[in-house]
Design a protein around this motif. Structure first.
Motif, PDB file in Angstrom:
ATOM      1  N   THR B  69      45.533  93.212  13.861  1.00  0.00           N
ATOM      2  CA  THR B  69      46.975  93.101  13.696  1.00  0.00           C
ATOM      3  C   THR B  69      47.468  94.129  12.676  1.00  0.00           C
ATOM      4  N   GLY B  70      48.692  93.979  12.295  1.00  0.00           N
ATOM      5  CA  GLY B  70      49.223  94.778  11.207  1.00  0.00           C
ATOM      6  C   GLY B  70      48.388  94.563   9.945  1.00  0.00           C
ATOM      7  N   PHE B  71      47.735  93.398   9.900  1.00  0.00           N
ATOM      8  CA  PHE B  71      46.842  93.093   8.774  1.00  0.00           C
ATOM      9  C   PHE B  71      45.724  94.110   8.687  1.00  0.00           C
ATOM     10  N   ALA B  72      45.134  94.474   9.835  1.00  0.00           N
ATOM     11  CA  ALA B  72      43.959  95.340   9.863  1.00  0.00           C
ATOM     12  C   ALA B  72      44.301  96.784   9.502  1.00  0.00           C
ATOM     13  N   LEU B  73      45.446  97.267   9.915  1.00  0.00           N
ATOM     14  CA  LEU B  73      45.771  98.661   9.635  1.00  0.00           C
ATOM     15  C   LEU B  73      46.636  98.769   8.383  1.00  0.00           C
ATOM     16  N   VAL B  74      47.835  98.222   8.471  1.00  0.00           N
ATOM     17  CA  VAL B  74      48.771  98.330   7.351  1.00  0.00           C
ATOM     18  C   VAL B  74      48.263  97.540   6.143  1.00  0.00           C
TER      19      VAL B  74
END
Lengths: 103, 530
Positions: B69-74
């Motif tokens: 999710t955005g968790f993994a990248l951002v």
């Protein structure tokens, strides 16, 4: 390709032991305060965990090779569920009938 | 050496070309949604579980895309910016082991059971497994309440990313930063995702995930190479960290030993993600899971390693004044959510390349949002409408639209939260995953133990939800980590769950064999656990 053990249970035991080993090895305390670099750009602990990730992939390859849950697979294939065709509306699963009082 | 990446030194507003590229990408997704409509067979079976026809490659792409999710990248980039390389070990390497373990031990069984009994949601399984309508209702409420902050992560990430690459781009339209405001980005992203999932259901989500996962892995690698190149190469980039932000290279002072170990439980959350459960049910066969189990750790490595390096490189650039970040409201603390967007936006390559890289980040975010949106609608349609009002009360089309209506309500609430309750993505993510991880013992008990009772399952949900929410609220609803004796809250939530299941099972009556046995494979004429 590794020669598979004679039974799935033996294979599962091998995988469990290796997984436990990986769990223990995850905590690389010996590099906790070590900021040295590997290959000129990778902090050593980051490099270690990167290799750890690759080793994990190898572990799971071994798992699907020697400890595959074939019985579960066969059990699923026994199903006469009509939902695979998708041509008719799904009927809801069996309604709950037991009384909550049994709890 | 003169700074190479100082945004503030640009005399004129940057061209909006990256936004045009992002816009084109979003249009492509809308077109994909329309195309999948032609493959939609018109039945709820196809809408909810793609008629159980998804093969190994698409299953890998959709599950990986959903979990990244955005968790993994951002989030990971931002957290590495703040806390250094230890972030990889806290979640990336643990997830490679634990995610695949959950898929192998839980996912395949749930697929088999779902296939045999025609389930399309988690709640249907648990309701039938424990013969309890009340459990189904409690789980539905718990899952929706946990999904909301999970969706919030994605929305926050998209707004922060676009803001990062559009700094000073529209100084007259969006003063004082000139960046596209998160409220606008979030609105557009939510609308696009709603559009393509409304058309294609979970098949649309699977197709979009496959496409977007390829995009975000490829663009992630490209972004990493370009950023490294701009900084003078891999070695030069890291040497700057050695010089200006050496604490990012170690874990001393940023992670405690107990804390680092306690992250092991967080990835078990995948075992209770309702949207991942739905993807599991789409598998054509058990063998479709093999590629996912093996490749998942490798893909995590490909995505997280570059993000962690970009994060620590950003930390050194921030110290030297070469990277400008928006501050958290009312503070002098940089908004770590904006690091990835700012690093990409600071590249002095062709604007269309920046646009493609940004689209890649958004692809990762949307590949999770779409599955979450489909799942919310699926759960409402099946677990509330059909279950409580009856299958014959509404036709397929009406049921689907009721589900879509509920999705719009939930997404609207979450969108509003994004405007008024911003949080660090990584920290919020860990809290959300902790809630789901706390329920992991329940699904393991359901699949492997015939002795676990209905009362234990009910108590588990109540105790786990209660402990999690109490800790979450006590810690400012995700504002702080909430370490207890040096360990993450997930340890205590998980422990409460295990103790409850075992303890209550020992003192309450087990379910009748005819209820339980149909969930366990037979062996040589007897019912056993596998």
């Amino acid at each position: 390709m590794p020669h598979p053990p004679t039974s799935r249970t033996a294979g599962a035991k091998v995988v469990v032991v290796l997984a436990a080993l990986l769990v223990i090895l995850h905590h690389d305390f010996w590099w906790w305060n070590d900021g040295s670099l590997v290959l000129g750009f990778l902090p050593v602990s980051l490099a270690y965990h990167a290799v750890y990730s690759l080793a994990t992939g190898a572990l799971w390859w071994l798992a699907v090779t020697i400890a595959w849950p074939a019985r579960i697979e066969a059990w699923a294939d026994e199903s006469n569920a009509s939902d695979a065709g998708g041509e008719s509306r799904i009927a809801p699963p069996n309604q709950v009938q037991a009384s909550e009082a049994d709890a | 050496m003169a700074p190479m990446l100082t945004i503030a030194q640009q005399a004129a507003a940057p061209a909006p070309t990256p936004l045009y590229v992002v816009g084109a990408y979003l249009l492509a997704l809308l077109a994909l949604g329309i195309v999948t409509k032609f493959f939609f067979r018109g039945t709820s079976a196809d809408f909810f579980v793609a008629s159980r026809s998804i093969g190994p490659f698409m299953l890998l792409m959709s599950i990986f895309g959903t979990t990244m999710t955005g968790f993994a990248l951002v989030g990971s980039t931002g957290e590495a910016f703040s806390k250094g390389i230890g972030v990889y070990g806290t979640l990336a390497s643990w997830s490679g082991l634990m995610h695949s373990a959950a898929i192998f031990l839980v996912g395949i069984r749930l697929w088999a059971i779902g296939k045999r009994h025609g389930y399309v949601t988690q709640v249907q399984f648990f309701r039938a497994r424990f013969d309890s309508d009340l459990l189904g209702t409690l789980l539905f409420v718990a899952m929706i309440l946990l999904i909301v902050p999970y969706v919030l992560i994605g929305i926050l990430a998209s707004g922060a990313t676009v803001r990062g690459i559009t700094m000073h781009m529209f100084p007259d339209t969006f003063p004082p930063t000139g960046a596209v405001p998160p409220w606008l980005t979030n609105l557009v992203i939510c609308s696009v995702v709603l559009f393509y999932v409304f058309f294609g259901g979970v098949r649309g989500a699977a197709w979009a995930n496959t496409f977007q996962t390829i995009v975000f892995i490829a663009t992630g690698v490209i972004a990493f190479i370009l950023i490294a190149s701009k900084l003078g190469g891999l070695s030069a980039a890291t040497e700057k960290v050695v010089e200006h932000a050496p604490t990012r290279l170690i874990r001393e002072g940023t992670f405690g030993h107990a804390e680092f170990m306690s992250y092991a439980l967080v990835p078990l959350s995948i075992g209770m993600f309702p949207h991942v459960f739905q993807h599991w049910l789409t598998a054509r066969s058990a063998k479709s899971f093999r590629l996912t189990v093996v490749a998942h750790p490798i893909f995590i490595f490909l995505v997280w390693l570059p993000c962690i390096l970009i994060g620590i490189w950003g930390a050194s650039m921030f110290v030297t004044g070469d990277l400008h970040l928006p501050m958290l409201p009312g503070t002098e603390t940089p908004n770590q959510n904006a690091v990835l967007g700012a690093m990409v936006g600071s590249l002095d390559h062709a604007d269309w390349i920046i646009g493609i890289l940004t689209a890649g980040v958004l692809a990762a975010i949307m590949s999770s949002l779409d599955s979450q949106f489909v799942c919310i609608g699926t759960m409402f349609a099946n677990d509330v409408v059909i279950h409580h009002l009856g299958a014959s009360r509404f036709n397929d089309k009406q049921t689907l639209w009721l589900g879509r209506g509920f999705v719009i309500v939930v997404v609207t609430v979450t969108y509003l939260l994004s405007l008024f309750a911003p949080r660090a993505i990584f920290g919020l993510g860990v809290w959300v995953f902790s809630g789901f991880a706390g329920l992991f013992p329940l699904v393991v008990a359901a699949l492997y133990s015939k002795r676990v009772t209905r009362a234990a399952a009910l108590a588990c949900v109540l105790v786990t939800a209660g402990v999690w929410f109490a800790l979450f609220a006590y810690n400012g609803f995700g504002k702080s980590e909430g370490l207890i004796a040096g360990m993450l809250p997930v340890v205590y939530v998980f422990l409460a769950s295990v103790v409850t299941i075992i303890g209550v099972s020992l003192v309450t009556k087990p379910l009748p064999a005819e209820v339980v046995d149909r969930f366990f494979a037979k062996e040589r004429g007897t019912h056993t656990n596998d």
